[in-house]
Design a protein around this motif. Sequence first.
Motif, PDB file in Angstrom:
ATOM      1  N   UNK A  14      39.511 -37.548 -51.447  1.00 58.17           N
ATOM      2  CA  UNK A  14      40.369 -38.410 -50.637  1.00 58.17           C
ATOM      3  C   UNK A  14      40.389 -37.951 -49.181  1.00 58.17           C
ATOM      4  N   UNK A  15      40.432 -36.641 -48.969  1.00 53.81           N
ATOM      5  CA  UNK A  15      40.357 -36.115 -47.603  1.00 53.81           C
ATOM      6  C   UNK A  15      39.045 -36.536 -46.950  1.00 53.81           C
ATOM      7  N   UNK A  16      37.964 -36.413 -47.712  1.00 49.95           N
ATOM      8  CA  UNK A  16      36.654 -36.788 -47.183  1.00 49.95           C
ATOM      9  C   UNK A  16      36.622 -38.274 -46.809  1.00 49.95           C
ATOM     10  N   UNK A  17      37.189 -39.117 -47.652  1.00 47.69           N
ATOM     11  CA  UNK A  17      37.191 -40.559 -47.367  1.00 47.69           C
ATOM     12  C   UNK A  17      37.969 -40.863 -46.080  1.00 47.69           C
ATOM     13  N   UNK A  18      39.090 -40.197 -45.895  1.00 44.84           N
ATOM     14  CA  UNK A  18      39.880 -40.388 -44.670  1.00 44.84           C
ATOM     15  C   UNK A  18      39.068 -39.968 -43.456  1.00 44.84           C
ATOM     16  N   UNK A  19      38.374 -38.832 -43.582  1.00 45.62           N
ATOM     17  CA  UNK A  19      37.538 -38.355 -42.481  1.00 45.62           C
ATOM     18  C   UNK A  19      36.370 -39.306 -42.213  1.00 45.62           C
ATOM     19  N   UNK A  20      35.818 -39.882 -43.259  1.00 51.42           N
ATOM     20  CA  UNK A  20      34.702 -40.823 -43.083  1.00 51.42           C
ATOM     21  C   UNK A  20      35.134 -42.050 -42.282  1.00 51.42           C
ATOM     22  N   UNK A  21      36.353 -42.521 -42.532  1.00 49.36           N
ATOM     23  CA  UNK A  21      36.854 -43.646 -41.746  1.00 49.36           C
ATOM     24  C   UNK A  21      36.927 -43.282 -40.262  1.00 49.36           C
ATOM     25  N   UNK A  22      37.401 -42.069 -39.989  1.00 48.54           N
ATOM     26  CA  UNK A  22      37.480 -41.623 -38.595  1.00 48.54           C
ATOM     27  C   UNK A  22      36.090 -41.563 -37.971  1.00 48.54           C
ATOM     28  N   UNK A  23      35.123 -41.091 -38.732  1.00 43.59           N
ATOM     29  CA  UNK A  23      33.756 -41.003 -38.204  1.00 43.59           C
ATOM     30  C   UNK A  23      33.151 -42.385 -37.978  1.00 43.59           C
ATOM     31  N   UNK A  24      33.373 -43.296 -38.909  1.00 43.24           N
ATOM     32  CA  UNK A  24      32.800 -44.628 -38.787  1.00 43.24           C
ATOM     33  C   UNK A  24      33.314 -45.368 -37.551  1.00 43.24           C
ATOM     34  N   UNK A  25      34.595 -45.192 -37.235  1.00 39.84           N
ATOM     35  CA  UNK A  25      35.212 -45.971 -36.152  1.00 39.84           C
ATOM     36  C   UNK A  25      35.175 -45.254 -34.796  1.00 39.84           C
ATOM     37  N   UNK A  26      34.721 -44.009 -34.776  1.00 40.10           N
ATOM     38  CA  UNK A  26      34.641 -43.277 -33.519  1.00 40.10           C
ATOM     39  C   UNK A  26      33.775 -44.043 -32.511  1.00 40.10           C
ATOM     40  N   UNK A  27      34.183 -44.137 -31.234  1.00 41.94           N
ATOM     41  CA  UNK A  27      35.300 -43.436 -30.589  1.00 41.94           C
ATOM     42  C   UNK A  27      36.641 -44.166 -30.688  1.00 41.94           C
ATOM     43  N   UNK A  28      36.675 -45.312 -31.399  1.00 39.15           N
ATOM     44  CA  UNK A  28      37.932 -46.045 -31.533  1.00 39.15           C
ATOM     45  C   UNK A  28      38.814 -45.398 -32.589  1.00 39.15           C
ATOM     46  N   UNK A  29      40.102 -45.688 -32.520  1.00 41.01           N
ATOM     47  CA  UNK A  29      41.023 -45.284 -33.587  1.00 41.01           C
ATOM     48  C   UNK A  29      40.788 -46.185 -34.800  1.00 41.01           C
ATOM     49  N   UNK A  30      41.124 -45.661 -35.969  1.00 42.76           N
ATOM     50  CA  UNK A  30      40.839 -46.408 -37.199  1.00 42.76           C
ATOM     51  C   UNK A  30      41.758 -47.605 -37.350  1.00 42.76           C
ATOM     52  N   UNK A  31      43.027 -47.443 -37.017  1.00 42.72           N
ATOM     53  CA  UNK A  31      43.986 -48.527 -37.227  1.00 42.72           C
ATOM     54  C   UNK A  31      44.618 -48.944 -35.902  1.00 42.72           C
ATOM     55  N   UNK A  32      45.124 -50.181 -35.828  1.00 40.00           N
ATOM     56  CA  UNK A  32      45.789 -50.651 -34.605  1.00 40.00           C
ATOM     57  C   UNK A  32      47.018 -49.816 -34.268  1.00 40.00           C
ATOM     58  N   UNK A  33      47.439 -49.925 -33.042  1.00 41.03           N
ATOM     59  CA  UNK A  33      48.556 -49.121 -32.536  1.00 41.03           C
ATOM     60  C   UNK A  33      49.821 -49.312 -33.352  1.00 41.03           C
ATOM     61  N   UNK A  34      50.030 -50.510 -33.863  1.00 39.91           N
ATOM     62  CA  UNK A  34      51.261 -50.814 -34.593  1.00 39.91           C
ATOM     63  C   UNK A  34      51.394 -50.026 -35.894  1.00 39.91           C
ATOM     64  N   UNK A  35      50.283 -49.487 -36.401  1.00 43.24           N
ATOM     65  CA  UNK A  35      50.312 -48.753 -37.660  1.00 43.24           C
ATOM     66  C   UNK A  35      50.120 -47.250 -37.495  1.00 43.24           C
ATOM     67  N   UNK A  46      42.874 -31.223 -41.703  1.00 45.40           N
ATOM     68  CA  UNK A  46      41.811 -31.587 -40.769  1.00 45.40           C
ATOM     69  C   UNK A  46      41.506 -33.085 -40.806  1.00 45.40           C
ATOM     70  N   UNK A  47      41.533 -33.657 -42.013  1.00 53.47           N
ATOM     71  CA  UNK A  47      41.217 -35.081 -42.149  1.00 53.47           C
ATOM     72  C   UNK A  47      42.250 -35.954 -41.452  1.00 53.47           C
ATOM     73  N   UNK A  48      43.520 -35.622 -41.616  1.00 54.22           N
ATOM     74  CA  UNK A  48      44.557 -36.440 -40.981  1.00 54.22           C
ATOM     75  C   UNK A  48      44.532 -36.287 -39.464  1.00 54.22           C
ATOM     76  N   UNK A  49      44.209 -35.097 -38.982  1.00 54.36           N
ATOM     77  CA  UNK A  49      44.093 -34.915 -37.537  1.00 54.36           C
ATOM     78  C   UNK A  49      42.884 -35.665 -36.990  1.00 54.36           C
ATOM     79  N   UNK A  50      41.784 -35.623 -37.723  1.00 53.14           N
ATOM     80  CA  UNK A  50      40.601 -36.377 -37.309  1.00 53.14           C
ATOM     81  C   UNK A  50      40.896 -37.875 -37.275  1.00 53.14           C
ATOM     82  N   UNK A  51      41.631 -38.337 -38.259  1.00 54.82           N
ATOM     83  CA  UNK A  51      41.985 -39.752 -38.363  1.00 54.82           C
ATOM     84  C   UNK A  51      42.903 -40.173 -37.217  1.00 54.82           C
TER      85      UNK A  51
END
Length: 217
Positions: free
Chosen positions: A96-117, A29-34
């Motif tokens: 670690x899953x929670x931390x990945x999900x937190x990044x997704x939540x913080x940056x919503x609605x944007x993606x966490x990382x640039x397209x190149x990554x 779920x965390x990786x899909x959210x990310x």
Amino acid sequence: MREVFQQELQEVQERLVEISGLVAVSIDNATRAFNESNVELAETVIADDAKIDAACAELDELAINILARQQPVARDLRIVVSALRISASLERMGDMSEHIAQLARYRFPDKVVPKSLRGTFKDMGALDVVMARMLVELLKTEDVTIAEAIRNEDDKVDSLHLSVFDKVLGEKWKGEAVDTVDATLASRYHERFADHAVSIAKKVQYLATGDWVPTEV
């Protein structure tokens, strides 16, 4: 008394399998959210981490009670002590899953990382999910070939992790400071998740064979 003791040891194993299953769902779920910038899924991962923590705490209490009441020796002692250590690693994998999900939540609605990554992180997340599912089967069966497969998958995660650093430190990197921080943190979380899976695999190998396999985690 011996029959009760064996039932308790079986319960320890069953609880480890149950927790590893929760962790596998969490990282999926965390990786899909990310990758999809899915804030609802990210919130689910964050909320469900408490379930993993509670399950680990209950398992630890059971293991400590077994140590106090049964005073196990030899392989039985290794099983109980290893369960405590495996539980700690599973709890950290949930974090670690929670931390990945937190990044997704913080940056919503944007993606966490640039397209190149994004392709790199999609691959890294997929490997973590595969390793988590392997871990469930490993804890069920103590099949050492699965443990070896987990270690092989970890090598792939490490390679992708290094490629992220090469990218963000390279001259062609155009990301802002926040992009650099997010990519570095996210990559580290994925890499540490995999490292804990390897740590558990090493402990299960020891239980199954009696031989300690040195690894760098």
